[in-house]
Design a protein around this motif. Structure first.
Motif, short mmCIF file in Angstrom:
data_model
loop_
_atom_site.label_atom_id
_atom_site.label_comp_id
_atom_site.label_asym_id
_atom_site.label_seq_id
_atom_site.Cartn_x
_atom_site.Cartn_y
_atom_site.Cartn_z
N PRO A 29 0.84 -1.20 0.00
CA PRO A 29 0.00 0.00 0.00
C PRO A 29 0.87 1.24 0.00
CG PRO A 29 -0.83 -1.59 1.56
CD PRO A 29 0.49 -2.12 1.09
N ASN A 30 0.38 2.30 -0.64
CA ASN A 30 1.11 3.55 -0.77
C ASN A 30 2.31 3.46 -1.70
OD1 ASN A 30 -0.50 5.17 0.88
ND2 ASN A 30 0.60 4.56 2.72
N ASN A 31 2.45 2.36 -2.41
CA ASN A 31 3.53 2.24 -3.37
C ASN A 31 3.02 1.94 -4.77
OD1 ASN A 31 6.34 2.46 -3.82
ND2 ASN A 31 6.50 0.24 -4.02
N TYR A 32 1.72 2.14 -4.98
CA TYR A 32 1.20 1.96 -6.32
C TYR A 32 0.05 2.92 -6.57
CZ TYR A 32 -2.36 -0.89 -3.93
OH TYR A 32 -3.35 -1.33 -3.10
N ASN A 33 -0.06 3.37 -7.79
CA ASN A 33 -1.25 4.09 -8.23
C ASN A 33 -2.21 3.05 -8.79
OD1 ASN A 33 0.00 6.50 -7.60
ND2 ASN A 33 0.67 6.89 -9.69
N ILE A 34 -3.48 3.34 -8.72
CA ILE A 34 -4.45 2.34 -9.15
C ILE A 34 -5.64 3.01 -9.79
CG2 ILE A 34 -5.67 2.24 -6.95
CD1 ILE A 34 -5.65 -0.90 -7.43
N ILE A 51 -6.56 6.81 -8.76
CA ILE A 51 -6.19 7.47 -7.51
C ILE A 51 -4.71 7.23 -7.26
CG2 ILE A 51 -6.90 5.47 -6.12
CD1 ILE A 51 -7.83 7.53 -3.97
N THR A 52 -4.02 8.27 -6.82
CA THR A 52 -2.58 8.14 -6.61
C THR A 52 -2.27 7.69 -5.20
OG1 THR A 52 -2.31 10.43 -5.88
CG2 THR A 52 -2.19 10.01 -8.25
N ALA A 75 -5.47 -0.11 4.69
CA ALA A 75 -5.44 -1.17 5.70
C ALA A 75 -5.91 -2.50 5.10
CB ALA A 75 -6.30 -0.79 6.89
N LYS A 76 -6.85 -2.41 4.17
CA LYS A 76 -7.36 -3.62 3.51
C LYS A 76 -6.72 -3.85 2.15
CE LYS A 76 -11.91 -3.40 5.72
NZ LYS A 76 -13.38 -3.34 5.50
N ASN A 77 -5.87 -2.90 1.74
CA ASN A 77 -5.24 -2.98 0.42
C ASN A 77 -6.31 -3.18 -0.66
OD1 ASN A 77 -2.93 -2.58 -1.02
ND2 ASN A 77 -2.08 -4.61 -0.70
N THR A 78 -7.33 -2.38 -0.58
CA THR A 78 -8.48 -2.50 -1.48
C THR A 78 -8.87 -1.13 -2.01
OG1 THR A 78 -9.30 -4.44 -0.28
CG2 THR A 78 -10.88 -3.25 -1.64
N VAL A 99 -0.27 0.30 -10.96
CA VAL A 99 1.08 0.60 -11.42
C VAL A 99 2.00 0.58 -10.21
CG1 VAL A 99 2.57 2.26 -12.57
CG2 VAL A 99 0.17 2.04 -13.26
N ASP A 100 2.92 -0.35 -10.21
CA ASP A 100 3.90 -0.44 -9.13
C ASP A 100 4.94 0.66 -9.32
OD1 ASP A 100 6.05 -1.05 -7.46
OD2 ASP A 100 5.83 -3.21 -7.73
N LEU A 101 4.93 1.62 -8.44
CA LEU A 101 5.80 2.79 -8.59
C LEU A 101 7.27 2.44 -8.41
CD1 LEU A 101 3.60 5.40 -6.71
CD2 LEU A 101 3.77 4.99 -9.18
N GLY A 102 7.55 1.37 -7.70
CA GLY A 102 8.94 0.98 -7.50
C GLY A 102 9.52 0.26 -8.70
N GLN A 103 8.74 -0.66 -9.28
CA GLN A 103 9.21 -1.49 -10.39
C GLN A 103 8.78 -0.95 -11.75
OE1 GLN A 103 11.21 -4.12 -9.93
NE2 GLN A 103 11.17 -3.71 -7.73
N GLY A 104 7.81 -0.05 -11.76
CA GLY A 104 7.31 0.44 -13.03
C GLY A 104 6.51 -0.59 -13.79
N MET A 105 5.92 -1.55 -13.08
CA MET A 105 5.16 -2.63 -13.72
C MET A 105 3.67 -2.34 -13.63
SD MET A 105 7.39 -5.03 -14.66
CE MET A 105 6.49 -6.59 -14.65
#
Length: 118
Positions: A29-34, A51-52, A75-78, A99-105
């Motif tokens: 959580p907090n490491n991906y935009n969705i 949402i960022t 908290a629920k990663n939802t 979008v995984d902001l760390g891996q760019g995937m």
């Protein structure tokens, strides 16, 4: 393994509401935009809302502004998409995309069908 699992789709009458959920696993959580995309029969997939992770900034397509609301529960990663005042033109398969902001995937769920009857 990253997984996105959508739920909450179904059949609803014009003017009704649905809440879609996208349960995320394998991403922090907090490491991906969705966001949510949709694809109607015979049409291309289009972006609906996103949402960022940094500041919960949101984006909505003009066609859903004022009717749809995106939110996330870290908290629920939802992630949720509250859809109100639904129209027949909202009928589509709705997909969750992260979008995984760390891996760019990029990752996609398998979709959930929303059908709005007139």
């Amino acid at each position: 393994e990253v997984q996105l699992v959508e739920s909450g789709g179904g059949l609803v009458q014009t003017g009704g509401s649905l809440r879609l959920s996208c349960a995320v696993s394998g991403l922090t959580p907090n490491n991906y935009n969705i966001g949510w995309f949709r694809q109607a029969p015979g049409k291309e997939r289009e972006g609906v809302s996103c949402i960022t992770s940094s500041d919960d900034s949101t984006y909505y397509a003009d066609s859903v502004k004022g009717r749809f609301t995106i939110s996330r529960d870290n908290a629920k990663n939802t992630v949720y998409l509250q859809m109100n005042s639904l129209k027949p033109e909202d009928t589509a398969v709705y997909y969750c995309n992260a979008v995984d902001l760390g891996q760019g995937m990029y990752y996609w769920g398998k979709g959930t069908l929303v059908t709005v009857s007139s």
